[in-house]
Write an enzyme that holds these catalytic residues in place. Structure first.
Site, PDB file in Angstrom:
ATOM      1  N   SER A 193       0.839  -1.195   0.000  1.00  0.00           N
ATOM      2  CA  SER A 193       0.000   0.000   0.000  1.00  0.00           C
ATOM      3  C   SER A 193       0.886   1.262   0.000  1.00  0.00           C
ATOM      4  O   SER A 193       1.685   1.439  -0.911  1.00  0.00           O
ATOM      5  CB  SER A 193      -0.976  -0.045   1.181  1.00  0.00           C
ATOM      6  OG  SER A 193      -2.026   0.891   1.021  1.00  0.00           O
TER       7      SER A 193
ATOM      8  N   ASP B 274      -9.422  -5.635  -4.645  1.00  0.00           N
ATOM      9  CA  ASP B 274      -8.549  -4.649  -4.015  1.00  0.00           C
ATOM     10  C   ASP B 274      -9.067  -3.225  -4.209  1.00  0.00           C
ATOM     11  O   ASP B 274      -9.550  -2.872  -5.298  1.00  0.00           O
ATOM     12  CB  ASP B 274      -7.165  -4.765  -4.645  1.00  0.00           C
ATOM     13  CG  ASP B 274      -6.029  -4.266  -3.780  1.00  0.00           C
ATOM     14  OD1 ASP B 274      -6.255  -3.395  -2.927  1.00  0.00           O
ATOM     15  OD2 ASP B 274      -4.908  -4.762  -3.989  1.00  0.00           O
TER      16      ASP B 274
ATOM     17  N   HIS C 288      -7.197  -6.071  -0.401  1.00  0.00           N
ATOM     18  CA  HIS C 288      -5.994  -5.251  -0.226  1.00  0.00           C
ATOM     19  C   HIS C 288      -4.883  -5.948   0.558  1.00  0.00           C
ATOM     20  O   HIS C 288      -3.781  -5.414   0.641  1.00  0.00           O
ATOM     21  CB  HIS C 288      -6.399  -3.958   0.495  1.00  0.00           C
ATOM     22  CG  HIS C 288      -5.422  -2.839   0.382  1.00  0.00           C
ATOM     23  ND1 HIS C 288      -4.925  -2.388  -0.822  1.00  0.00           N
ATOM     24  CD2 HIS C 288      -4.831  -2.056   1.340  1.00  0.00           C
ATOM     25  CE1 HIS C 288      -4.101  -1.375  -0.613  1.00  0.00           C
ATOM     26  NE2 HIS C 288      -4.012  -1.167   0.686  1.00  0.00           N
TER      27      HIS C 288
END
Length: 298
Positions: A109, A249, A276
């Protein structure tokens, strides 16, 4: 799968502050350094990546400045919390651990955004790069979030809209509506595992970095990073690169596509049962895919 215990934990001094780290496994093959997300989420939710150590490769986790076991600085403002600060901290940690001459990076991320920023500078010791669940720009991220948000139930959207307009994003109703999005697009293992819950607790206990750079949550981005982009510099990345994303995601394919288009030596793995956090949602397959990629760069 049980999360491996660390072989060592410690801290390094960074400009008079403290960066906490842990290592799993013994030195041997090129080590893997894991960069957590947020910004300001802490390392906990990425701990299952330490399973790579069972493949004979040391894995380094650390808490970036401002969260977890590293120094907290709640009095610092937006001018302090910059991408450059975290690049400098990473450089310092690599040197302090004696691995700056040869290492792999895996950023998840925000960590992948930071890893890309690191890689475009072409550091001599970087051997391989994993960009996991990361957008190439916040404009693309916000566009994707808008589309995912539009698919939420109408009542959930109404609650989100009303509280954001009123500035009451800390209300229980808003948090409940927010969780509908998170259960679809952030972590589909519900209830969340303890290490993921620990990350949410980290942010709740000290949201300084997250709120300053990102905003109140994953899809309402109003912080200093809202205009960030690395797209125009991706051609500078000159190491083998693995892209990771999940079918559900919040980092949708459109947010990742510029990495696939502009990084020269790149491959892309989409985890079909994940959102995610495929390192949590499809742990065994994730470790196999990442491990094989790292082996290929060695």
């Amino acid at each position: 799968m049980a999360i491996p215990e660390p072989n060592h934990t410690g801290t390094v001094d960074f400009n008079g502050w403290s960066t906490w780290y842990r290592t799993t496994g013994e030195p041997g093959r090129t080590p893997l350094v894991v960069l957590h997300g947020g910004p300001g989420a802490g390392h906990d939710y990425t701990l299952r990546i330490a399973g790579i150590a069972q493949q004979g490769r040391q894995v380094v986790h650390y808490d970036q400045l401002g969260i977890g076991h590293s120094t907290h600085l709640p009095g610092k403002g937006a001018d302090f919390w910059t991408v450059q600060l975290f690049l400098d901290e990473l450089d310092h940690l690599l040197k302090a651990l004696g691995i700056a001459d040869a290492y792999h990076l895996l950023g998840q991320s925000w960590g992948g955004m930071l890893a890309a920023e690191h890689a475009v500078r072409r550091p001599a010791g970087l051997r391989g790069l994993v960009i996991a669940n990361s957008p190439a720009s916040m404009e693309l991220w916000l566009s994707a979030a808008s589309g995912l948000r539009a698919a939420l139930p109408p009542e959930v959207r109404r609650i989100l809209d009303e509280h954001e307009a009123a500035g009451t994003t800390d209300s229980p109703d808003y948090r409940a509506a927010e969780k509908v999005f998170y259960d679809r697009h952030v972590c589909r293992v519900v209830p969340n595992p303890p290490e993921v819950e620990a990350t949410w607790a980290n942010v709740a206990a000290d949201p300084t970095v997250y709120h300053t750079m990102n905003g109140p949550n994953e899809f309402h981005v109003i912080g200093t990073m809202k205009d960030w982009s690395v797209i125009d510099r991706l051609h500078l990345i000159d190491v083998p690169t693995l892209l990771v994303s999940g079918r559900y995601d919040e980092a949708t394919p459109a947010t990742v596509q510029p990495y696939a288009d502009r990084v020269r030596d790149v491959r892309w793995e989409i985890f079909e049962q994940s959102s995610h956090m495929p390192h949590v949602e499809e742990e065994e397959l994730y470790l196999q895919v990442v491990g094989a990629f790292l082996d290929s760069t060695d």
